[in-house]
Design a protein around this motif. Structure first.
Motif, PDB file in Angstrom:
ATOM      1  N   ASN A 138       1.818  -3.006  10.293  1.00  0.00           N
ATOM      2  CA  ASN A 138       0.779  -2.508   9.395  1.00  0.00           C
ATOM      3  C   ASN A 138       1.227  -1.265   8.627  1.00  0.00           C
ATOM      4  O   ASN A 138       0.806  -1.047   7.484  1.00  0.00           O
ATOM      5  N   ALA A 139       2.049  -0.441   9.254  1.00  0.00           N
ATOM      6  CA  ALA A 139       2.500   0.774   8.565  1.00  0.00           C
ATOM      7  C   ALA A 139       3.264   0.438   7.296  1.00  0.00           C
ATOM      8  O   ALA A 139       3.061   1.056   6.241  1.00  0.00           O
ATOM      9  N   SER A 140       4.147  -0.555   7.361  1.00  0.00           N
ATOM     10  CA  SER A 140       4.906  -0.933   6.168  1.00  0.00           C
ATOM     11  C   SER A 140       4.004  -1.596   5.140  1.00  0.00           C
ATOM     12  O   SER A 140       4.187  -1.417   3.934  1.00  0.00           O
ATOM     13  N   GLU A 141       3.016  -2.360   5.598  1.00  0.00           N
ATOM     14  CA  GLU A 141       2.104  -2.998   4.651  1.00  0.00           C
ATOM     15  C   GLU A 141       1.236  -1.963   3.941  1.00  0.00           C
ATOM     16  O   GLU A 141       0.922  -2.110   2.754  1.00  0.00           O
ATOM     17  N   ARG A 142       0.838  -0.922   4.656  1.00  0.00           N
ATOM     18  CA  ARG A 142       0.075   0.147   4.005  1.00  0.00           C
ATOM     19  C   ARG A 142       0.926   0.842   2.945  1.00  0.00           C
ATOM     20  O   ARG A 142       0.436   1.207   1.867  1.00  0.00           O
ATOM     21  N   ALA A 143       2.207   1.034   3.254  1.00  0.00           N
ATOM     22  CA  ALA A 143       3.097   1.659   2.282  1.00  0.00           C
ATOM     23  C   ALA A 143       3.283   0.775   1.048  1.00  0.00           C
ATOM     24  O   ALA A 143       3.337   1.262  -0.083  1.00  0.00           O
ATOM     25  N   LEU A 144       3.358  -0.536   1.264  1.00  0.00           N
ATOM     26  CA  LEU A 144       3.530  -1.456   0.142  1.00  0.00           C
ATOM     27  C   LEU A 144       2.287  -1.554  -0.722  1.00  0.00           C
ATOM     28  O   LEU A 144       2.362  -1.913  -1.904  1.00  0.00           O
ATOM     29  N   ARG A 145       1.115  -1.224  -0.146  1.00  0.00           N
ATOM     30  CA  ARG A 145      -0.122  -1.309  -0.916  1.00  0.00           C
ATOM     31  C   ARG A 145      -0.081  -0.380  -2.136  1.00  0.00           C
ATOM     32  O   ARG A 145      -0.689  -0.661  -3.155  1.00  0.00           O
ATOM     33  N   VAL A 146       0.649   0.729  -2.001  1.00  0.00           N
ATOM     34  CA  VAL A 146       0.779   1.645  -3.138  1.00  0.00           C
ATOM     35  C   VAL A 146       1.425   0.934  -4.315  1.00  0.00           C
ATOM     36  O   VAL A 146       0.982   1.074  -5.466  1.00  0.00           O
ATOM     37  N   ALA A 147       2.459   0.159  -4.023  1.00  0.00           N
ATOM     38  CA  ALA A 147       3.133  -0.580  -5.098  1.00  0.00           C
ATOM     39  C   ALA A 147       2.214  -1.633  -5.691  1.00  0.00           C
ATOM     40  O   ALA A 147       2.167  -1.833  -6.912  1.00  0.00           O
ATOM     41  N   ALA A 148       1.452  -2.308  -4.829  1.00  0.00           N
ATOM     42  CA  ALA A 148       0.549  -3.351  -5.319  1.00  0.00           C
ATOM     43  C   ALA A 148      -0.529  -2.767  -6.219  1.00  0.00           C
ATOM     44  O   ALA A 148      -0.867  -3.337  -7.270  1.00  0.00           O
ATOM     45  N   LEU A 149      -1.079  -1.618  -5.841  1.00  0.00           N
ATOM     46  CA  LEU A 149      -2.109  -0.977  -6.663  1.00  0.00           C
ATOM     47  C   LEU A 149      -1.538  -0.452  -7.973  1.00  0.00           C
ATOM     48  O   LEU A 149      -2.241  -0.365  -8.976  1.00  0.00           O
ATOM     49  N   GLY A 150      -0.271  -0.075  -7.968  1.00  0.00           N
ATOM     50  CA  GLY A 150       0.330   0.491  -9.162  1.00  0.00           C
ATOM     51  C   GLY A 150       0.766  -0.517 -10.191  1.00  0.00           C
ATOM     52  O   GLY A 150       1.057  -0.152 -11.334  1.00  0.00           O
ATOM     53  N   GLY A 168      13.835   1.515  -3.891  1.00  0.00           N
ATOM     54  CA  GLY A 168      14.499   2.497  -3.037  1.00  0.00           C
ATOM     55  C   GLY A 168      13.709   3.787  -2.931  1.00  0.00           C
ATOM     56  O   GLY A 168      13.580   4.371  -1.847  1.00  0.00           O
ATOM     57  N   LEU A 169      13.148   4.231  -4.060  1.00  0.00           N
ATOM     58  CA  LEU A 169      12.335   5.450  -4.044  1.00  0.00           C
ATOM     59  C   LEU A 169      11.067   5.260  -3.223  1.00  0.00           C
ATOM     60  O   LEU A 169      10.655   6.145  -2.477  1.00  0.00           O
ATOM     61  N   TYR A 170      10.439   4.084  -3.348  1.00  0.00           N
ATOM     62  CA  TYR A 170       9.263   3.791  -2.533  1.00  0.00           C
ATOM     63  C   TYR A 170       9.602   3.888  -1.050  1.00  0.00           C
ATOM     64  O   TYR A 170       8.847   4.447  -0.244  1.00  0.00           O
ATOM     65  N   SER A 171      10.749   3.308  -0.672  1.00  0.00           N
ATOM     66  CA  SER A 171      11.160   3.321   0.734  1.00  0.00           C
ATOM     67  C   SER A 171      11.381   4.743   1.231  1.00  0.00           C
ATOM     68  O   SER A 171      10.988   5.093   2.347  1.00  0.00           O
ATOM     69  N   CYS A 176       9.474   9.273   4.388  1.00  0.00           N
ATOM     70  CA  CYS A 176       9.106  10.691   4.483  1.00  0.00           C
ATOM     71  C   CYS A 176       7.728  10.832   5.112  1.00  0.00           C
ATOM     72  O   CYS A 176       7.519  11.621   6.043  1.00  0.00           O
ATOM     73  N   GLU A 177       6.770  10.070   4.606  1.00  0.00           N
ATOM     74  CA  GLU A 177       5.404  10.158   5.113  1.00  0.00           C
ATOM     75  C   GLU A 177       5.337   9.772   6.586  1.00  0.00           C
ATOM     76  O   GLU A 177       4.612  10.388   7.376  1.00  0.00           O
ATOM     77  N   ALA A 178       6.116   8.756   6.973  1.00  0.00           N
ATOM     78  CA  ALA A 178       6.110   8.316   8.369  1.00  0.00           C
ATOM     79  C   ALA A 178       6.698   9.363   9.301  1.00  0.00           C
ATOM     80  O   ALA A 178       6.361   9.403  10.491  1.00  0.00           O
ATOM     81  N   ASN A 179       7.559  10.230   8.767  1.00  0.00           N
ATOM     82  CA  ASN A 179       8.209  11.251   9.589  1.00  0.00           C
ATOM     83  C   ASN A 179       7.656  12.653   9.348  1.00  0.00           C
ATOM     84  O   ASN A 179       8.250  13.637   9.799  1.00  0.00           O
ATOM     85  N   GLY A 180       6.528  12.752   8.649  1.00  0.00           N
ATOM     86  CA  GLY A 180       5.899  14.043   8.431  1.00  0.00           C
ATOM     87  C   GLY A 180       6.671  14.965   7.513  1.00  0.00           C
ATOM     88  O   GLY A 180       6.575  16.184   7.612  1.00  0.00           O
ATOM     89  N   VAL A 181       7.464  14.386   6.593  1.00  0.00           N
ATOM     90  CA  VAL A 181       8.258  15.166   5.648  1.00  0.00           C
ATOM     91  C   VAL A 181       7.564  15.173   4.284  1.00  0.00           C
ATOM     92  O   VAL A 181       7.096  14.131   3.811  1.00  0.00           O
ATOM     93  N   ASN A 182       7.491  16.342   3.666  1.00  0.00           N
ATOM     94  CA  ASN A 182       6.913  16.446   2.333  1.00  0.00           C
ATOM     95  C   ASN A 182       7.837  15.742   1.334  1.00  0.00           C
ATOM     96  O   ASN A 182       8.963  16.200   1.107  1.00  0.00           O
ATOM     97  N   PRO A 183       7.392  14.623   0.703  1.00  0.00           N
ATOM     98  CA  PRO A 183       8.277  13.876  -0.203  1.00  0.00           C
ATOM     99  C   PRO A 183       8.763  14.691  -1.391  1.00  0.00           C
ATOM    100  O   PRO A 183       9.894  14.508  -1.847  1.00  0.00           O
ATOM    101  N   VAL A 184       7.927  15.589  -1.909  1.00  0.00           N
ATOM    102  CA  VAL A 184       8.325  16.400  -3.062  1.00  0.00           C
ATOM    103  C   VAL A 184       9.465  17.335  -2.687  1.00  0.00           C
ATOM    104  O   VAL A 184      10.480  17.443  -3.391  1.00  0.00           O
TER     105      VAL A 184
END
Length: 219
Positions: A138-150, A168-171, A176-184
């Motif tokens: 589910n974690a990967s599917e939630r991440a992919l939802r961003v691409a689907a909405l975009g 690659g950038l999405y991944s 980053c989000e899964a590991n608590g890292v600020n993506p910016v």
């Protein structure tokens, strides 16, 4: 992206993943959320049986929730919970599936749901022996939802290469989000540093290994 890599891959039964889960490569782990979805869809024809199947799966999620609440995820204690409580639930689920299978048409919704679960049973129960393995993807599917909405906002990416770069950038951002890292902060540092970083130590720049520089804004 996963070709030639080792480890485990949590996925449904989609044949497209076979290229990276052949013998000697990644080991396929099943997704309980996908299994549950097949029984959810079968409620219209076999409501009682479908609910019973989903109740088995719910019990596994309750055990995982208890481990999360106790801050035991990935620990030896979590493994013990999986090898005792979760294994018992999955054993009962398997016995129920075997008994229930002859009662439904193989091509009907309930029959297909049962066959789907039994057909990947080894993959579905792999989590019992590994406390670090998620019980679903589910974690990967939630991440992919961003691409689907975009997609409605950026229908065209220009070229196939641009699409691969975007993937690659999405991944990277999802990791980053899964590991608590600020993506910016991560991208601002890594996109500059990667040009001079030794190729033999490129793994140091992956999100789960990255060390925030002292001047980074982590707010």
């Amino acid at each position: 992206m996963l070709e030639g890599t080792a480890g485990k891959l949590v996925a449904d039964a989609y044949k497209g993943y076979d290229r990276v889960t052949l013998p000697g490569r990644r080991v396929r782990a099943g997704c309980l959320a996908h299994v549950r979805r097949t029984f959810f869809d079968a409620q219209s024809v076999a409501p009682d049986a479908a609910k019973q199947a989903m109740d088995f799966i719910l019990e596994v999620y309750k055990i995982e929730r208890a481990a999360l609440d106790a801050d035991l995820l990935g620990t030896p204690e979590h493994l013990e919970m999986r090898q005792t409580a979760s294994r018992a639930v999955m054993d009962d689920f398997k016995a129920w599936l075997d008994a229930e299978q002859p009662r439904h048409q193989p091509k009907g919704p309930m029959g297909e749901a049962i066959n789907y679960a039994l057909g990947q049973w080894d993959a579905l129960t792999l989590f019992v022996s590994d406390p670090h393995l998620p019980i679903d993807n589910n974690a990967s599917e939630r991440a992919l939802r961003v691409a689907a909405l975009g997609r409605k906002n950026f229908l065209f990416v220009g070229t196939n290469e641009a699409g691969e770069n975007l993937a690659g950038l999405y991944s990277l951002i999802a990791t980053c989000e899964a590991n608590g890292v600020n993506p910016v902060d991560y991208l601002a540092d890594v996109l500059i540093r990667v040009q001079t970083h030794p190729a033999s130590r490129i793994d140091e720049l992956l999100p789960h290994c990255w060390k925030s520089p002292p001047h980074a804004n982590t707010s």
